[in-house]
Write a protein that holds these residues in place. Structure first.
Motif, PDB file in Angstrom:
ATOM      1  N   LEU A 129       5.439  -4.799  -2.924  1.00  0.00           N
ATOM      2  CA  LEU A 129       6.254  -4.501  -1.827  1.00  0.00           C
ATOM      3  C   LEU A 129       6.798  -5.644  -1.092  1.00  0.00           C
ATOM      4  O   LEU A 129       8.016  -5.343  -0.847  1.00  0.00           O
ATOM      5  N   LYS A 172       1.441  -0.494   9.606  1.00  0.00           N
ATOM      6  CA  LYS A 172       1.613   0.578   8.634  1.00  0.00           C
ATOM      7  C   LYS A 172       1.914   1.673   9.290  1.00  0.00           C
ATOM      8  O   LYS A 172       1.659   2.174  10.478  1.00  0.00           O
ATOM      9  N   VAL A 191      -2.341  -0.905   1.061  1.00  0.00           N
ATOM     10  CA  VAL A 191      -1.819  -2.193   0.764  1.00  0.00           C
ATOM     11  C   VAL A 191      -2.748  -3.102   0.685  1.00  0.00           C
ATOM     12  O   VAL A 191      -3.782  -3.109   1.302  1.00  0.00           O
ATOM     13  N   ILE A 226       2.372  -9.095  -1.003  1.00  0.00           N
ATOM     14  CA  ILE A 226       1.859  -7.702  -0.622  1.00  0.00           C
ATOM     15  C   ILE A 226       2.168  -6.784  -1.678  1.00  0.00           C
ATOM     16  O   ILE A 226       3.162  -6.666  -2.100  1.00  0.00           O
ATOM     17  N   TYR A 227       0.963  -6.098  -2.089  1.00  0.00           N
ATOM     18  CA  TYR A 227       1.021  -5.034  -3.169  1.00  0.00           C
ATOM     19  C   TYR A 227       0.598  -3.567  -2.534  1.00  0.00           C
ATOM     20  O   TYR A 227      -0.260  -3.646  -1.524  1.00  0.00           O
ATOM     21  N   ALA A 228       0.899  -2.364  -3.287  1.00  0.00           N
ATOM     22  CA  ALA A 228       0.315  -1.238  -2.763  1.00  0.00           C
ATOM     23  C   ALA A 228      -0.311  -0.767  -3.929  1.00  0.00           C
ATOM     24  O   ALA A 228       0.275  -0.697  -5.167  1.00  0.00           O
ATOM     25  N   VAL A 248       4.889  -1.545   6.733  1.00  0.00           N
ATOM     26  CA  VAL A 248       4.523  -1.310   5.246  1.00  0.00           C
ATOM     27  C   VAL A 248       4.563   0.165   5.544  1.00  0.00           C
ATOM     28  O   VAL A 248       4.281   0.847   6.464  1.00  0.00           O
TER      29      VAL A 248
END
Length: 182
Positions: free
Chosen positions: A18, A138, A160, A177-179, A155
């Protein structure tokens, strides 16, 4: 490669990035400027919420060019799971917050239950003012019991991880940052 390492690698490979590491660094730098503008004359107590905020705190503190007193608190609702449960205090604030400005540093403002509990506890201990800096806020699509004063990134309402936030206890060490896949 161990089974755990293989599962961790698969989790990351299947995730969506992300925010890049460069975007993360820029957000921290911007936040440091905002925090400095507001708190540079306050000599605040800065409390990092362990363990999620460890990475964020380590990047943020060296960019705050003013006197502060640092400490840590540990409160959790997750315990390496992805579902929040009851609040558990593992390391409570010290009594040095009385009549002081306090800045709470946390990794993510999700539903706001944990951060609201931290604010309530600090005010109950006599903190003069409580600010909060969260790296990620979030968008859960409904009101939260508390809002952060300083926000790094917004986000989506997905799970995440990276930059201190974990997925099943893994990948707090990522610079981006990943989801998880929905």
């Amino acid at each position: 490669m161990s089974k755990g390492a293989e599962e961790a690698k698969r989790l990351l490979e299947e995730a969506d990035e992300l925010f890049s590491a460069q975007e993360v660094r820029a957000a921290v730098q911007r936040m440091a400027g905002e925090i400095t503008g507001r708190l540079k004359d306050e000599f605040p107590v800065v409390l990092s919420v362990m363990g999620g905020a460890a990475v964020f705190t380590g990047q943020l503190l060296p960019q705050l060019p003013f006197a502060l007193e640092f400490g840590a608190i540990e409160v959790t609702r997750y315990n390496n799971d992805i579902q929040g449960r009851e609040i558990t205090w593992r390391l409570a604030p010290r009594d040095n917050v009385r009549d002081r400005v306090v800045l709470v540093i946390d990794d993510i403002l999700d539903e706001g239950i944990t951060l609201a509990a931290i604010h309530k506890r600090l005010r109950g201990m006599g903190a003069r003012q409580v600010y909060s800096a969260v790296f990620a806020d979030k968008d859960i699509g409904r009101p939260k019991p508390v809002a952060a004063d300083f926000i790094g990134i917004k986000v989506p309402n997905r799970y995440v991880f990276g930059f201190g936030m974990d997925a099943y206890g893994l990948w707090r060490n990522l610079p981006a940052i990943y989801a998880l896949k929905n």
